[in-house]
Design a protein around this motif. Structure first.
Motif, PDB file in Angstrom:
ATOM      1  N   LYS A 232       0.819  -1.221   0.000  1.00 35.26           N
ATOM      2  CA  LYS A 232       0.000   0.000   0.000  1.00 35.26           C
ATOM      3  C   LYS A 232       0.851   1.268   0.000  1.00 35.26           C
ATOM      4  O   LYS A 232       0.632   2.181  -0.814  1.00 35.26           O
ATOM      5  N   ASN A 234       3.864   1.835  -0.949  1.00 33.19           N
ATOM      6  CA  ASN A 234       4.751   2.047  -2.093  1.00 33.19           C
ATOM      7  C   ASN A 234       4.044   1.897  -3.434  1.00 33.19           C
ATOM      8  O   ASN A 234       4.694   1.879  -4.477  1.00 33.19           O
ATOM      9  N   ASN A 235       2.703   1.781  -3.388  1.00 30.33           N
ATOM     10  CA  ASN A 235       1.910   1.647  -4.618  1.00 30.33           C
ATOM     11  C   ASN A 235       2.433   0.514  -5.502  1.00 30.33           C
ATOM     12  O   ASN A 235       2.624   0.664  -6.716  1.00 30.33           O
ATOM     13  N   THR A 237       2.623  -2.595  -7.826  1.00 31.20           N
ATOM     14  CA  THR A 237       1.725  -3.054  -8.896  1.00 31.20           C
ATOM     15  C   THR A 237       1.938  -4.522  -9.257  1.00 31.20           C
ATOM     16  O   THR A 237       1.011  -5.200  -9.686  1.00 31.20           O
ATOM     17  N   GLY A 257      -4.873  -4.384  -4.787  1.00 32.27           N
ATOM     18  CA  GLY A 257      -3.846  -3.426  -5.188  1.00 32.27           C
ATOM     19  C   GLY A 257      -2.881  -3.941  -6.232  1.00 32.27           C
ATOM     20  O   GLY A 257      -2.352  -3.168  -7.037  1.00 32.27           O
TER      21      GLY A 257
END
Length: 494
Positions: A232, A234-235, A237, A257
């Protein structure tokens, strides 16, 4: 033309100096800062007497510091040597007998190995990570050839002795090109990986890597809350890791996420694939089959695996071989192969999987017996015997049947373990299981929490004749904590 693998890192830093390269806990480093520190570390290593061609034993946890050290070793043209963190003194001594090292770079705690191992004790140059003094860098990247050894890691051979996998600069480049095409990361991806070698690949791709907050010595002993915060905050992918890593994470509940997961290093049967797909339901999950010597060989999405409606006896469907690799199935043998063509099997016949390609390891370091057994020279190419049993069907799909050495004869037929392990998983309440032949007895071994009487009822309809079953905790491999450690299990039962 790139020869030294570290040159790709420097190219990425020149293009995007301010982009984050690695994130670990509260520490972050950009590509520009990373290459400057790599230069400084390299100059320090030179001042200590480390030079081109030297073997450097590295015992540093999976941190940003590790990749500074590793890239600096490549920079000076030396060879990085890694022995598994769980190695005991016998394995350490065996490894360093095969690969003598000139220098030892380790975290303070790892210096106890100097007392454990005579071979480590005799290493002359000793450097403590975290205390490396920065020297003003003045020398350029050392020129190496594609055949120069960059990295040596150890994998266990069929005899139990470690095999030294020799990764050259050319091999690492070819592996990077294949992974780049297959994993297809976008420039903006942020990748969380628990597998150390994939950080190298990410640095070559110019993307951001996040090292999860966990101990790489205990890959399944994770705190899901910490990993979810990593994702979350550090975003993140995409992610690369062992199946067990994601199984443990899935115990937390549904994970959101992530766009894509790549997992491998252990078999993923349909029951496990279903669990992962349910818990990571907004995510594409790709299951990769490969080995230390050849990564990847095939891949399959969890969705495609779950759509396969074959029989349990078919084995584990792992997809079609990637276009960069050639596959042959040969007669199972416990001996070196002398006449390759005479061993080839037809479509549908079960045998040992052999592979050839630019990203397939060509040789072991100072391991003549392993080279003789596992490698086949044929028409100018080097084929690798994976040790895995399987077959190709009429559509070119590859199915795994288990390790060749774990097969046994029952009622005059070869029995392979994967179909039985898959069937056991489908039985209610069984976490993991396998079949062994010990002293002419066929024994089912299962790990379960359900009562023995209920298990007895479950196994009555199993469809495979066995002499007895044993309920016990089944040991996993120490590297990924995902695969059954058959040798250890046999010792326990014997």
């Amino acid at each position: 033309m790139i020869n030294n693998i570290v040159e790709i890192l420097f190219e990425n830093a020149e293009k995007h100096p301010d982009k984050l390269a690695i994130i670990h806990k509260n520490e972050k480093i950009t590509y520009g800062k990373l290459v400057q520190e790599v230069k400084d570390y390299a100059q320090y290593f030179l001042s200590k007497g480390i030079k081109k061609g030297d073997n450097i034993l590295i015992f540093v946890p999976m941190t940003i510091e590790l990749y500074k050290i590793l890239a600096a070793v490549f920079y000076v043209g030396a060879t990085a040597v890694f022995v598994d963190a769980w190695a005991d003194k016998n394995r350490l001594n065996q490894a360093l007998t095969i690969v003598p090292c000139k220098a030892f770079i380790a975290c303070p705690k790892a210096f106890i190995l100097k007392l454990m191992s005579k071979k480590v004790f005799k290493v002359g140059i000793n450097i403590i990570s975290g205390t490396i003094h920065k020297h003003k860098s003045i020398l350029p990247i050392e020129t190496v050839t594609p055949d120069s050894t960059a990295l040596i890691t150890f994998t266990t051979g069929s005899t139990g002795l470690p095999k030294a996998a020799k990764r050259t600069h050319g091999f690492l480049l070819e592996q990077h090109y294949v992974l780049k095409k297959h994993l297809a990361h976008s420039f903006d991806d942020v990748d969380l990986t628990s597998l150390p070698v994939f950080i190298l690949h990410n640095l070559a791709c110019g993307i951001t890597s996040v090292i999860p907050d966990f101990s790489s010595q205990k890959p399944s002993d994770i705190n899901p809350d910490k990993i979810l915060k990593d994702i979350k905050n550090n975003n993140v992918t995409t992610s690369v890791g062992s199946p067990r890593f994601y199984e443990k994470l899935a115990e937390f509940g549904k994970i959101k996420g992530l766009k894509r997961i790549f997992t491998g290093g252990a078999p993923v049967f349909q029951k496990k694939a279903k669990l992962l797909q349910e818990k990571f339901n907004d995510c594409d999950i790709e299951i990769v089959y490969g080995s230390t010597e050849a990564e990847p060989i095939t891949s399959i999405s969890a969705k495609e695996l779950l759509q396969y409606k074959g029989y349990v006896k078919d084995g584990l469907y792992v997809g079609k071989p990637i276009e960069d690799i050639n596959v042959k199935i040969i007669k199972p043998s416990d001996e070196p192969i002398k006449d390759f063509e005479s061993t080839w099997l037809s479509t549908g016949e079960i045998g040992e999987i052999c592979v050839e390609g630019k990203h397939v390891l060509k040789e072991y370091y100072n391991s003549d017996e392993a080279q003789k057994f596992a490698k086949i020279n044929y028409q100018g190419q080097v084929w690798h015997r994976t040790g895995d049993a399987g077959y190709l069907d009429n559509d070119g799909r590859l199915f795994l049947m288990g390790r060749v050495k774990n097969r046994f004869v029952h009622n005059n037929k070869d029995v392979y373990v994967f179909p039985i392990e898959n069937a056991l998983l489908e039985s209610e309440g069984i976490e993991i299981g396998t079949v062994l032949k010990i002293d002419e007895q066929i024994i089912l071994v299962v790990e379960t929490k359900i009562p023995q009487k209920k298990l007895e009822q479950e196994l009555k309809n199993f469809g495979f004749n066995f002499d007895k079953f044993i309920i016990t905790q089944i040991p996993r491999d120490p590297r990924h904590d995902s695969k059954i450690d058959y040798d250890k299990l046999k010792k326990i039962l014997s």
